[in-house]
Write a protein that holds these residues in place. Structure first.
Motif, PDB file in Angstrom:
ATOM      1  N   GLN A 103       0.829  -1.206   0.000  1.00  0.00           N
ATOM      2  CA  GLN A 103       0.000   0.000   0.000  1.00  0.00           C
ATOM      3  C   GLN A 103       0.865   1.258   0.000  1.00  0.00           C
ATOM      4  O   GLN A 103       0.569   2.223  -0.711  1.00  0.00           O
ATOM      5  CB  GLN A 103      -0.947  -0.003   1.206  1.00  0.00           C
ATOM      6  CG  GLN A 103      -2.030  -1.027   1.102  1.00  0.00           C
ATOM      7  CD  GLN A 103      -2.852  -1.159   2.370  1.00  0.00           C
ATOM      8  OE1 GLN A 103      -2.418  -0.781   3.457  1.00  0.00           O
ATOM      9  NE2 GLN A 103      -4.043  -1.710   2.233  1.00  0.00           N
ATOM     10  N   PHE A 104       1.927   1.236   0.804  1.00  0.00           N
ATOM     11  CA  PHE A 104       2.851   2.371   0.844  1.00  0.00           C
ATOM     12  C   PHE A 104       3.485   2.574  -0.534  1.00  0.00           C
ATOM     13  O   PHE A 104       3.556   3.697  -1.034  1.00  0.00           O
ATOM     14  CB  PHE A 104       3.933   2.142   1.903  1.00  0.00           C
ATOM     15  CG  PHE A 104       5.067   3.126   1.833  1.00  0.00           C
ATOM     16  CD1 PHE A 104       4.867   4.471   2.115  1.00  0.00           C
ATOM     17  CD2 PHE A 104       6.342   2.712   1.480  1.00  0.00           C
ATOM     18  CE1 PHE A 104       5.915   5.386   2.039  1.00  0.00           C
ATOM     19  CE2 PHE A 104       7.394   3.609   1.411  1.00  0.00           C
ATOM     20  CZ  PHE A 104       7.182   4.955   1.688  1.00  0.00           C
ATOM     21  N   GLY A 105       3.939   1.495  -1.165  1.00  0.00           N
ATOM     22  CA  GLY A 105       4.556   1.592  -2.491  1.00  0.00           C
ATOM     23  C   GLY A 105       3.598   2.139  -3.529  1.00  0.00           C
ATOM     24  O   GLY A 105       3.962   2.983  -4.353  1.00  0.00           O
ATOM     25  N   ALA A 106       2.347   1.676  -3.479  1.00  0.00           N
ATOM     26  CA  ALA A 106       1.352   2.152  -4.449  1.00  0.00           C
ATOM     27  C   ALA A 106       1.061   3.632  -4.242  1.00  0.00           C
ATOM     28  O   ALA A 106       0.992   4.404  -5.208  1.00  0.00           O
ATOM     29  CB  ALA A 106       0.073   1.331  -4.315  1.00  0.00           C
ATOM     30  N   ALA A 127       4.991  12.664   1.984  1.00  0.00           N
ATOM     31  CA  ALA A 127       3.530  12.593   2.115  1.00  0.00           C
ATOM     32  C   ALA A 127       3.054  11.143   2.138  1.00  0.00           C
ATOM     33  O   ALA A 127       2.165  10.791   2.932  1.00  0.00           O
ATOM     34  CB  ALA A 127       2.867  13.361   0.972  1.00  0.00           C
ATOM     35  N   ALA A 128       3.626  10.300   1.296  1.00  0.00           N
ATOM     36  CA  ALA A 128       3.236   8.887   1.291  1.00  0.00           C
ATOM     37  C   ALA A 128       3.618   8.209   2.608  1.00  0.00           C
ATOM     38  O   ALA A 128       2.873   7.374   3.131  1.00  0.00           O
ATOM     39  CB  ALA A 128       3.878   8.166   0.119  1.00  0.00           C
ATOM     40  N   GLN A 135      13.765  -0.301   3.689  1.00  0.00           N
ATOM     41  CA  GLN A 135      14.720   0.776   3.977  1.00  0.00           C
ATOM     42  C   GLN A 135      15.548   1.121   2.747  1.00  0.00           C
ATOM     43  O   GLN A 135      15.798   2.305   2.484  1.00  0.00           O
ATOM     44  CB  GLN A 135      15.629   0.372   5.146  1.00  0.00           C
ATOM     45  CG  GLN A 135      14.905   0.352   6.464  1.00  0.00           C
ATOM     46  CD  GLN A 135      15.732  -0.219   7.602  1.00  0.00           C
ATOM     47  OE1 GLN A 135      16.621  -1.040   7.397  1.00  0.00           O
ATOM     48  NE2 GLN A 135      15.437   0.214   8.815  1.00  0.00           N
ATOM     49  N   GLY A 136      15.944   0.115   1.987  1.00  0.00           N
ATOM     50  CA  GLY A 136      16.717   0.365   0.767  1.00  0.00           C
ATOM     51  C   GLY A 136      15.934   1.158  -0.256  1.00  0.00           C
ATOM     52  O   GLY A 136      16.456   2.091  -0.877  1.00  0.00           O
ATOM     53  N   ARG A 137      14.664   0.794  -0.441  1.00  0.00           N
ATOM     54  CA  ARG A 137      13.827   1.514  -1.415  1.00  0.00           C
ATOM     55  C   ARG A 137      13.571   2.953  -0.972  1.00  0.00           C
ATOM     56  O   ARG A 137      13.600   3.874  -1.787  1.00  0.00           O
ATOM     57  CB  ARG A 137      12.501   0.786  -1.618  1.00  0.00           C
ATOM     58  CG  ARG A 137      12.640  -0.460  -2.440  1.00  0.00           C
ATOM     59  CD  ARG A 137      11.329  -1.130  -2.665  1.00  0.00           C
ATOM     60  NE  ARG A 137      11.510  -2.366  -3.404  1.00  0.00           N
ATOM     61  CZ  ARG A 137      10.624  -3.332  -3.447  1.00  0.00           C
ATOM     62  NH1 ARG A 137       9.484  -3.213  -2.811  1.00  0.00           N
ATOM     63  NH2 ARG A 137      10.871  -4.420  -4.141  1.00  0.00           N
TER      64      ARG A 137
END
Length: 189
Positions: free
Chosen positions: A67-70, A91-92, A128-130
């Protein structure tokens, strides 16, 4: 014979119940039985689908991260400058799907779990890497040491999650965003 799609519906209910029950308890001291009851399924079915509470928490965190990635991708798609990209990531990070009591509780328990459980540690490293990679990419044209600034911003984001649980009331997304934005403004001007 089970109806088509029931497995997905039940798994989804179990994942949602996991986040809810951990948020309610504030710790991982919830049982598969409590989670299953909250999801409206049997404990045996929860074990059948996920095997263990750790596996269920990992599934819940994968959902949170998805959900965070989207949400991040949607906001990044609207950003037309490097500084706007930074704001989109911030914001995300504190978006309504991510920065609510039960999800913040799940995150903190996940951090603890990652200290001893290899799959959780791997999932945390990927997240964390992303996050650092996205921040670094946006920071490159804005400051001389984007890697260090990205690491500090990521640590600030994680720290604000911890702070959210120790403060009174619901997490304040606007205040958290303002804190990270003020740091980024200070290092990119």
């Amino acid at each position: 014979m089970p109806r088509t799609g029931m497995m997905a519906i039940r798994k989804d209910a179990l994942v949602n119940a996991t986040i809810s029950e951990i948020g309610r308890a504030g710790t991982l001291d919830v049982t598969m039985g409590q989670i299953a009851k909250s999801a409206g399924v049997s404990s045996a079915l929860a074990h059948h689908y996920f095997g263990s509470k750790d596996d269920l928490l990992l599934a819940a965190m994968r959902r949170v991260l998805t959900q965070f990635g989207a949400e991040t991708q949607v906001l990044l798609g609207k950003a037309d400058t490097p500084r706007a990209r930074l704001s989109a990531i911030v914001a995300a990070s504190f978006g309504p799907q991510n920065f609510r009591d039960e999800v913040v509780s799940a995150w903190l328990n996940f951090y603890v779990m990652a200290q001893t459980q290899p799959q959780a540690a791997r999932l945390l490293r990927v997240y964390q890497g992303r996050l650092k990679s996205n921040l670094t990419h946006a920071l490159r044209p804005l400051c001389p040491d984007p890697t260090q600034v990205a690491a500090t911003a990521a640590a600030l984001i994680d720290g604000l999650y911890i702070h959210a649980l120790s403060g009174p009331g619901a997490p304040d997304a606007d205040a958290a965003i303002a804190t990270v934005e003020a740091y980024l403004d200070g290092v990119t001007q």
